[in-house]
Design a protein around this motif. Sequence first.
Motif, short mmCIF file in Angstrom:
data_model
loop_
_atom_site.label_atom_id
_atom_site.label_comp_id
_atom_site.label_asym_id
_atom_site.label_seq_id
_atom_site.Cartn_x
_atom_site.Cartn_y
_atom_site.Cartn_z
N GLY A 58 19.75 4.02 61.65
CA GLY A 58 18.44 3.57 61.22
C GLY A 58 18.42 3.22 59.75
O GLY A 58 19.42 2.86 59.14
N SER A 59 17.23 3.35 59.13
CA SER A 59 17.08 3.03 57.72
C SER A 59 16.16 4.05 57.08
O SER A 59 15.30 4.64 57.75
CB SER A 59 16.54 1.62 57.53
OG SER A 59 15.25 1.50 58.12
N ALA A 60 16.34 4.24 55.76
CA ALA A 60 15.53 5.19 55.01
C ALA A 60 14.71 4.43 53.97
O ALA A 60 15.29 3.73 53.13
CB ALA A 60 16.43 6.23 54.34
N VAL A 61 13.39 4.58 54.03
CA VAL A 61 12.50 3.97 53.05
C VAL A 61 12.32 4.98 51.92
O VAL A 61 11.66 6.00 52.09
CB VAL A 61 11.15 3.59 53.68
CG1 VAL A 61 10.24 2.94 52.64
CG2 VAL A 61 11.35 2.67 54.87
N SER A 70 9.96 2.76 45.51
CA SER A 70 9.26 2.09 46.62
C SER A 70 9.88 0.78 47.05
O SER A 70 9.80 0.42 48.22
CB SER A 70 7.78 1.88 46.25
OG SER A 70 7.66 1.14 45.06
N PRO A 71 10.55 -0.01 46.16
CA PRO A 71 11.14 -1.26 46.65
C PRO A 71 12.43 -1.07 47.44
O PRO A 71 12.95 -2.02 47.99
CB PRO A 71 11.44 -2.05 45.35
CG PRO A 71 10.69 -1.36 44.27
CD PRO A 71 10.62 0.06 44.68
N GLN A 84 13.79 -4.74 48.11
CA GLN A 84 13.01 -5.74 48.83
C GLN A 84 12.50 -6.86 47.93
O GLN A 84 12.39 -8.00 48.37
CB GLN A 84 11.82 -5.06 49.51
CG GLN A 84 12.21 -4.01 50.54
CD GLN A 84 11.01 -3.35 51.16
OE1 GLN A 84 10.34 -3.91 52.02
NE2 GLN A 84 10.69 -2.14 50.71
N ASP A 85 12.17 -6.54 46.65
CA ASP A 85 11.56 -7.58 45.83
C ASP A 85 12.57 -8.52 45.21
O ASP A 85 12.24 -9.63 44.83
CB ASP A 85 10.68 -6.95 44.74
CG ASP A 85 11.44 -5.94 43.90
OD1 ASP A 85 12.52 -5.50 44.33
OD2 ASP A 85 10.95 -5.59 42.81
N ALA A 455 3.35 -5.34 53.15
CA ALA A 455 3.89 -4.17 52.45
C ALA A 455 5.02 -4.57 51.51
O ALA A 455 5.11 -4.06 50.39
CB ALA A 455 4.38 -3.14 53.47
N MET A 456 5.89 -5.48 51.97
CA MET A 456 6.99 -5.93 51.12
C MET A 456 6.45 -6.66 49.88
O MET A 456 6.95 -6.47 48.77
CB MET A 456 7.92 -6.85 51.92
CG MET A 456 9.16 -7.29 51.15
SD MET A 456 10.24 -8.37 52.13
CE MET A 456 9.24 -9.86 52.17
#
Length: 620
Positions: A58-61, A70-71, A84-85, A455-456
């Motif tokens: 999976g993935s970890a935010v 947060s990004p 993400q940004d 959200a992104m």
Amino acid sequence: MARPGSGLLAPMNGLGYPPQNLARVVVWEWMNEHGRWRPYSAAVCHHIENILKGDARGSAVLGQVDAQLSPYIIDLQSMHQFRQDTGTMRPVQRNFYEPSSAPGKGVVWEWENDNGSWTPYDMEICVTIQNAYEKQHPWLDLTSLGFCYLIDFNSMSQTNRQSQRKRRLRRRMDLAYPLIMGSIPKSQSWPVGASSGQPCSCQQCILVNSTRAASNAILASQRRKLHGGTGGNPNTTGTHTVVRQSNTFAGTSLWSPTSGSSSTNNNNISVGVMASPPSPHGHHALTINGQNNLNRPGPIRISMGNGRVAVSAGVPALPVKNLTGSGPVHPALAGMTGILMCAAGLPVCLTRAPKPILHPPPINKSDMKPVQGINGMRSKTKKKHLRRGKNPEDVVRRYSEKIKVIPDEDCTICMERLVMSSGYEGVLQHKGIKPELVGKLGKCGHMYHLLCLVAMYNNGNKDGSLQCPTCKNIYGEKTGTQPPGKMEYHVIPHCLPGYPDSKTIRIVYDIPAGIQTNEHPNPGKKFSTRGFPRHCYLPDTDKGRKVLKLLIMAWDRRLIFTIGTSSTTGESDTVVWNEIHHKTEFGSNLTGHGYPDPNYLDNVLTELSAQGVGEDNLKD
């Protein structure tokens, strides 16, 4: 109060190779652009481990546990961190330490930066410092770990051995890192590749393995010289000496001695580093100190018990050059040659690495000319140029369209199936965008939950642009968070290495220190501008001028710099480069940031295009 005992040289392999069936502390780390592994905090590591237990693919935010992260998202299957940004991806690793080490106890060692805030050491260094502290050593030398620092526990300070600059350091308690039991996956053990049976091909491991082979060859050579072939004959009278492999380097033995004496009769030999202690049984110990033989004329004495053996050094000093890897001789080969020559009694002249040529000769202002095809010689960014954020829903709707037939595949932002609701359901609420709605981006056609795209966007710069997290395609005009400053550019009458027929374009960036705003990591806090003004260089050719035009465009969009943590000094809240490489070395290429570099102009065009600044943006 003074600490008893003697100081300590940091061991070169203090962590060793962990057994595969014991309890271990887990530390997740990410690799910066200089190849150093930087640890996540204990809270973030607990968060990642909890997700790993549920879904190893999976993935970890990271923003769920640390708002400053947060990004960032970690993809556990590919072991990469994704921002993400900006679309930046970095490798991550799952490292293991002893439960009794610093991370197992929640001990964090930090040094004070120029802003008065505290920066944690790399985990390897933190473990080494804590070990010395617990043993009550008064000081610790970090030279063997590649850092020219001396740690003084009495004054709790760090001293740069070259500049003699002192900084405070501190030891604080934090949350202990997660503890796991059972076998450790070989692919995630430290160091990477240690248990695979295949030698690692990185520069550090090549050097260590070559030096290990050299030291073992020295031991075999000295054994043959000192015992004249009697060691292999069991019928010969006299003392049989077993020369044991040097234990300075951990790993597979590269030389196996044969002798008739018992294992408790070993004579320990160490070569130039971290000598082994004498045998507790009173047997002879042979020490060949290669470090003390550098540049020393005359015979070198090797002591063995009460006797002495003199090895004549009647050979002229031989230079071992190119230890930086800039020449034709590999650094590992040069280091191995130096060790062998020292052990044989030959003086070794280690040539000092040449200093980089960072700047051209002095230039009169009248010799600075405008760049052909570019108006003016300066570009400024001011606060009035900073754009306000736009409505997230409007931005998402502008660049995507709703789809009715939803495919059964994952949304790569929240990692939920597209046929299910967004993973941000309950976290974000926006009128008109329901958690189950799915949209397709116009250019590339990749599909995501619309709420995930919102959200992104909220985690980014909120500049009205959107970047596809799958293919990195940029929608709109991407801007950054670069603080106000000025950029100057002009032609100087000197040529760069590799461009003998062209003059040089010099770029000067200057950003003053200031206060962070809401778009920066710590609003209201001061930020520093270490190393400004910064001078960069391009060849005055057609392609060089094209790159300059795009760099001016990137500067106007505030993409050249950002505020963050320096990967070289560890200083936080400072202005750093933002994924667009520049050449800051004028007359050499010793650091990798100079010339000649035939691929640089093409590489920087690619980096600019990745930020949305492509050649199609240039006007004819």
